[in-house]
Scaffold this motif. Sequence first.
Motif, PDB file in Angstrom:
ATOM      1  N   GLN A 126      68.916  57.344  22.285  1.00 49.67           N
ATOM      2  CA  GLN A 126      68.712  56.770  20.664  1.00 49.67           C
ATOM      3  C   GLN A 126      67.931  55.992  20.392  1.00 49.67           C
ATOM      4  N   LYS A 127      67.410  55.334  21.077  1.00 49.51           N
ATOM      5  CA  LYS A 127      66.237  54.511  20.743  1.00 49.51           C
ATOM      6  C   LYS A 127      65.296  54.803  20.045  1.00 49.51           C
ATOM      7  N   THR A 128      64.266  55.716  20.877  1.00 48.83           N
ATOM      8  CA  THR A 128      63.656  56.695  20.377  1.00 48.83           C
ATOM      9  C   THR A 128      64.217  57.983  19.183  1.00 48.83           C
ATOM     10  N   ARG A 129      62.781  57.444  18.181  1.00 55.60           N
ATOM     11  CA  ARG A 129      62.394  58.894  17.228  1.00 55.60           C
ATOM     12  C   ARG A 129      61.266  59.663  17.150  1.00 55.60           C
ATOM     13  N   LEU A 130      60.839  60.034  18.135  1.00 55.98           N
ATOM     14  CA  LEU A 130      59.811  60.926  18.684  1.00 55.98           C
ATOM     15  C   LEU A 130      59.938  60.545  20.177  1.00 55.98           C
ATOM     16  N   LEU A 131      60.639  61.714  20.776  1.00 55.59           N
ATOM     17  CA  LEU A 131      60.302  62.385  22.118  1.00 55.59           C
ATOM     18  C   LEU A 131      59.077  63.147  22.571  1.00 55.59           C
ATOM     19  N   ARG A 132      57.872  62.612  23.405  1.00 57.61           N
ATOM     20  CA  ARG A 132      57.488  63.965  23.877  1.00 57.61           C
ATOM     21  C   ARG A 132      57.750  64.654  25.021  1.00 57.61           C
ATOM     22  N   ALA A 133      58.116  65.682  25.797  1.00 60.68           N
ATOM     23  CA  ALA A 133      58.310  65.526  27.409  1.00 60.68           C
ATOM     24  C   ALA A 133      57.778  66.491  28.006  1.00 60.68           C
ATOM     25  N   PHE A 134      56.687  66.789  28.642  1.00 57.11           N
ATOM     26  CA  PHE A 134      55.833  67.822  29.890  1.00 57.11           C
ATOM     27  C   PHE A 134      56.433  68.022  31.107  1.00 57.11           C
ATOM     28  N   GLU A 135      56.945  69.210  31.193  1.00 52.68           N
ATOM     29  CA  GLU A 135      56.878  69.685  32.350  1.00 52.68           C
ATOM     30  C   GLU A 135      56.754  70.483  33.390  1.00 52.68           C
ATOM     31  N   VAL A 136      56.711  70.666  34.199  1.00 53.74           N
ATOM     32  CA  VAL A 136      55.298  71.758  35.437  1.00 53.74           C
ATOM     33  C   VAL A 136      56.688  72.248  35.865  1.00 53.74           C
ATOM     34  N   THR A 137      57.443  71.801  36.658  1.00 51.77           N
ATOM     35  CA  THR A 137      58.847  72.142  37.735  1.00 51.77           C
ATOM     36  C   THR A 137      59.756  73.028  37.452  1.00 51.77           C
ATOM     37  N   VAL A 138      60.440  72.401  36.010  1.00 53.28           N
ATOM     38  CA  VAL A 138      62.204  71.975  35.700  1.00 53.28           C
ATOM     39  C   VAL A 138      61.957  72.102  34.530  1.00 53.28           C
ATOM     40  N   VAL A 139      63.181  72.712  34.095  1.00 45.04           N
ATOM     41  CA  VAL A 139      63.385  73.207  32.752  1.00 45.04           C
ATOM     42  C   VAL A 139      64.242  70.883  32.893  1.00 45.04           C
ATOM     43  N   PRO A 140      63.241  70.258  30.805  1.00 41.89           N
ATOM     44  CA  PRO A 140      63.618  69.181  30.320  1.00 41.89           C
ATOM     45  C   PRO A 140      65.841  69.119  30.821  1.00 41.89           C
ATOM     46  N   GLY A 141      65.801  67.909  31.045  1.00 38.05           N
ATOM     47  CA  GLY A 141      67.160  66.967  30.917  1.00 38.05           C
ATOM     48  C   GLY A 141      67.971  67.591  29.878  1.00 38.05           C
ATOM     49  N   LEU A 142      67.455  67.896  28.380  1.00 41.93           N
ATOM     50  CA  LEU A 142      67.833  67.721  27.380  1.00 41.93           C
ATOM     51  C   LEU A 142      68.120  68.763  26.898  1.00 41.93           C
ATOM     52  N   LEU A 143      67.506  69.708  27.903  1.00 39.66           N
ATOM     53  CA  LEU A 143      67.712  71.471  27.440  1.00 39.66           C
ATOM     54  C   LEU A 143      68.240  72.272  28.386  1.00 39.66           C
ATOM     55  N   GLN A 144      68.805  71.659  29.390  1.00 39.21           N
ATOM     56  CA  GLN A 144      69.866  72.018  30.206  1.00 39.21           C
ATOM     57  C   GLN A 144      71.304  72.177  30.375  1.00 39.21           C
ATOM     58  N   THR A 145      71.655  73.564  30.237  1.00 43.71           N
ATOM     59  CA  THR A 145      72.737  73.708  30.327  1.00 43.71           C
ATOM     60  C   THR A 145      73.359  73.325  31.306  1.00 43.71           C
TER      61      THR A 145
END
Length: 306
Positions: A126-145
């Motif tokens: 909620q406090k973050t306006r720009l979130l940048r994420a890099f993942e090597v082995t898993v799908v990031p939590g915000l994109l998970q089913t």
Amino acid sequence: MTPPGITRSNGTTLPQNRASGSTNVHEARTALGKRLREAREAAGLSGRQLAESLSWPPSKVSKLENGRQAPTDDDIRAWTGATGAEDETDALLASLHTLEVQHAEWQRILRTGLKPHQRDLMELDQKTRLLRAFEVTVVPGLLQTAEYARFRFAEVAHSLNLPNDIDDAVAARVRRQEILYRPDKRFHFVLTEAAVRFRLCPTEVMLGQLDRLLSLSQLPTVRLGIIGFETPYATPPQHGFWIHDDERVLVETYSAELDLRQPQEIELYTNTFEQLAGIASYGRSARKIINRVIEDIAPEEPGDSA
């Protein structure tokens, strides 16, 4: 062979071995141990004498002083009491608590279950306006089913022997994802192709997850990049990390979460992200990689081989 460096915004190069925030955590733990040793020496006590006065094994004093073990609050109070350094207690406790924020062990973070940590992450989102994420082995939590998330939480709960609140944690993670639709937020995700190929769940769950990525990649608030296997790297993809605005970087290890807030750490990870994002494929090209993975892992229908 000398590993490549990370080029900073001012044009200088930082050695690749400085890329891990765990270096600063180790330095902070070592500095705290040095202050404990100074208090002991000022009191004229050997390590064995101090250990005996506190009914500790001698190895504990050595581990604390050399940064191989983090002290507890009670350890600090006992140490300063035994060495006559009570006036140093508050300062030492402050240093310890700063270290605990930088290096928070999963056993401590998740001791009450998985759901509370999802609530904490929701507050940070909620406090973050720009979130940048890099993942090597898993799908990031915000994109998970929900189904993919369930397998990830089950793995963590099993490996750390946590309370079973997986259903609540999954529901909390799904609620977190509502933020992806907020027009005042921006999200930039970069994944390696390995992250969308690794079989960390049953095939049918992974297919649903890949379909979800195709859909989310077209949101106006989301920029999704995929680094294909054939893409050459200048910066090796050592581990995943999340950058919240320009204020903090979160790095997850098997044992702990690193919370890095020093300006040089944030600059380093930001530059690393920009280099990785610069070689990723986006839009149709990214979706082409995802669709290729879908074709590769989808079970054959009757007659496909005819």
